[in-house]
Design a protein around this motif. Structure first.
Motif, short mmCIF file in Angstrom:
data_model
loop_
_atom_site.label_atom_id
_atom_site.label_comp_id
_atom_site.label_asym_id
_atom_site.label_seq_id
_atom_site.Cartn_x
_atom_site.Cartn_y
_atom_site.Cartn_z
N ALA A 117 0.82 -1.21 0.00
CA ALA A 117 0.00 0.00 0.00
C ALA A 117 0.86 1.26 0.00
CB ALA A 117 -0.93 -0.01 1.22
N GLU A 118 1.98 1.22 0.74
CA GLU A 118 2.88 2.36 0.78
C GLU A 118 3.52 2.60 -0.59
OE1 GLU A 118 4.93 5.57 2.65
OE2 GLU A 118 3.11 4.43 3.10
N ALA A 119 3.90 1.51 -1.28
CA ALA A 119 4.48 1.64 -2.62
C ALA A 119 3.47 2.26 -3.58
CB ALA A 119 4.94 0.28 -3.12
N VAL A 120 2.22 1.83 -3.51
CA VAL A 120 1.18 2.39 -4.37
C VAL A 120 0.97 3.86 -4.05
CG1 VAL A 120 -1.27 2.29 -4.93
CG2 VAL A 120 0.03 0.17 -4.72
N ARG A 121 0.95 4.21 -2.78
CA ARG A 121 0.72 5.61 -2.37
C ARG A 121 1.82 6.52 -2.91
NH1 ARG A 121 2.26 9.24 1.23
NH2 ARG A 121 3.83 7.86 2.17
N ARG A 122 3.05 6.00 -2.94
CA ARG A 122 4.17 6.82 -3.42
C ARG A 122 4.28 6.84 -4.94
NH1 ARG A 122 9.28 5.42 0.57
NH2 ARG A 122 8.10 5.19 2.51
N GLY A 123 3.44 6.09 -5.63
CA GLY A 123 3.46 6.11 -7.08
C GLY A 123 4.51 5.22 -7.71
N ALA A 124 5.09 4.30 -6.95
CA ALA A 124 6.10 3.40 -7.49
C ALA A 124 5.45 2.33 -8.36
CB ALA A 124 6.87 2.73 -6.35
N GLN A 125 6.23 1.77 -9.29
CA GLN A 125 5.77 0.58 -10.00
C GLN A 125 5.76 -0.58 -8.99
OE1 GLN A 125 7.86 -0.10 -13.83
NE2 GLN A 125 8.87 1.85 -13.41
N VAL A 126 4.74 -1.41 -9.05
CA VAL A 126 4.59 -2.51 -8.10
C VAL A 126 4.33 -3.80 -8.86
CG1 VAL A 126 3.26 -3.44 -6.17
CG2 VAL A 126 3.71 -0.99 -6.29
N VAL A 127 5.09 -4.85 -8.53
CA VAL A 127 4.84 -6.19 -9.05
C VAL A 127 4.84 -7.12 -7.85
CG1 VAL A 127 5.70 -8.08 -10.49
CG2 VAL A 127 5.90 -5.72 -11.28
N VAL A 128 3.72 -7.79 -7.63
CA VAL A 128 3.60 -8.66 -6.46
C VAL A 128 3.01 -10.00 -6.88
CG1 VAL A 128 1.38 -7.58 -5.89
CG2 VAL A 128 2.59 -8.90 -4.15
#
Length: 346
Positions: A117-128
């Motif tokens: 959630a923190e990665a999404v909030r900061r606008g980072a690309q996310v792969v999980v």
């Protein structure tokens, strides 16, 4: 209450039948990798195509408790700065220029959900890699997020999926998923409960491990990671100590061992003890520093009369580092399983 190891149990059909759930889970390791890779092929291809239209990330951050495996594979290869962040949250500098990857095969855990959630909030690309209907998947929802759906809790299968993605976007080494599955199948065949003691390397290793304190070492970064995973399996199986670490951390353990005397009578002398056993996980790395550390450990073990066992890979079937890692870990887990099966408590 007394516990001892009875090796006859390892070839007892009734005992092995009772242990079928434990052994079947190990035998299906290769099938799980194939199944997860096949199930995720469409979203994986789509994610790789999207990544091709964006700039290379400034850095890659592997978040979550399983980040250490990704670090062991990626650190020598990743063309951009790479950080493994096993703690809660993310490093303070992570932002929209960075890629955050995570293994969350169980799909739960407040720490994993918070980090995504923190990665999404900061606008980072996310792969999980996580189950599609899970807490982590919900927290990962975002414009720059990709959920690679996995359906088992197998950490290695989830890692193969994420590493396959990183290979396709040129951020990691070559990953041959079929070779990883084949390597796992090869270990499962060699260590099958249907192979008797005389020709089963995992059963033989479990006998060597019984009544000892295993000291595990792997020379390369991935072999060292495999040693730690195998040590965890041995501790769970036996309820006793098993130590994994670098050579400089293990040498004092060997040096402290009482020199072995063939004429000792442990019962009469009251000297019964769990002596160390040096277990070397050899993935074929022949770097000079690896050879030097291995020689030091083996020489110290020989001087103290400490038994040395070695687990190796089939070079013909394991040309990639990840396949060799998978082979070593599964071999060790089979040995731990047979150790558990052979232990009897009165």
């Amino acid at each position: 209450m007394t516990t001892w190891f009875e090796e006859s149990r390892l070839d007892d059909p009734s005992v092995l039948t009772a242990a079928d759930p434990l052994l079947r889970g190990l035998a299906e390791s290769g099938a799980r990798v194939r199944r997860e890779v096949a199930d995720v092929e469409v979203p994986l291809t789509q994610a790789a195509h999207r990544a091709a239209d964006t700039n290379r990330p400034r850095a890659v951050v592997a978040a979550g408790p399983d980040s250490r495996l990704l670090r062991a594979v990626l650190e020598p290869w990743c063309p951009v700065p790479f950080v493994a962040w096993a703690g809660p949250g993310l490093p303070g500098w992570v932002g929209s220029l960075d890629l955050v990857v995570m293994l969350a095969p169980d799909g739960s855990g407040e720490g994993a959900s918070f980090a995504v959630a923190e990665a999404v909030r900061r606008g980072a690309q996310v792969v999980v890699a996580c189950p599609p209907r899970s807490s982590v998947a919900e927290h990962a929802a975002g414009r720059w997020s990709t959920v690679l759906p996995v359906h088992t809790t197998d950490q290695l299968a989830a890692a193969v999926v994420v590493l396959d993605y990183l290979d396709r976007v040129h951020l990691g080494p070559r990953v041959d998923t079929e070779e990883v599955a084949d390597a796992l199948d090869g270990v499962a065949a060699a260590c099958s409960p249907h192979r008797d003691l005389a020709v089963n390397p995992a059963k033989m290793l479990s006998i060597a491990l019984a009544d000892t304190t295993p000291v595990l070492w792997g020379g390369s970064v991935l072999a060292a990671r495999a040693a730690r995973r195998v040590a965890e399996s041995i501790r769970r199986a036996s309820g006793t100590s098993a130590i994994a670490g670098d050579a400089e951390h293990l040498l004092p353990v060997l040096e402290a061992a009482r020199p072995h005397n063939l004429f000792d009578d442990p019962v009469a002398d009251g000297t019964a003890e769990r002596r160390p056993l040096l277990l070397v996980l050899d993935d074929g790395t022949e770097e000079p520093y690896v050879r030097e550390q291995r020689s030091r450990l083996q020489a110290e073990a020989a001087s103290r009369g400490v038994r040395v066992e070695t687990v190796t890979c089939d070079d013909a079937a394991t040309s990639t580092e990840l396949a060799r890692y998978a082979s070593l870990v599964l071999h060790g887990r089979y040995a731990a399983a047979y150790l558990q099966i052979g232990l009897v408590t009165d």
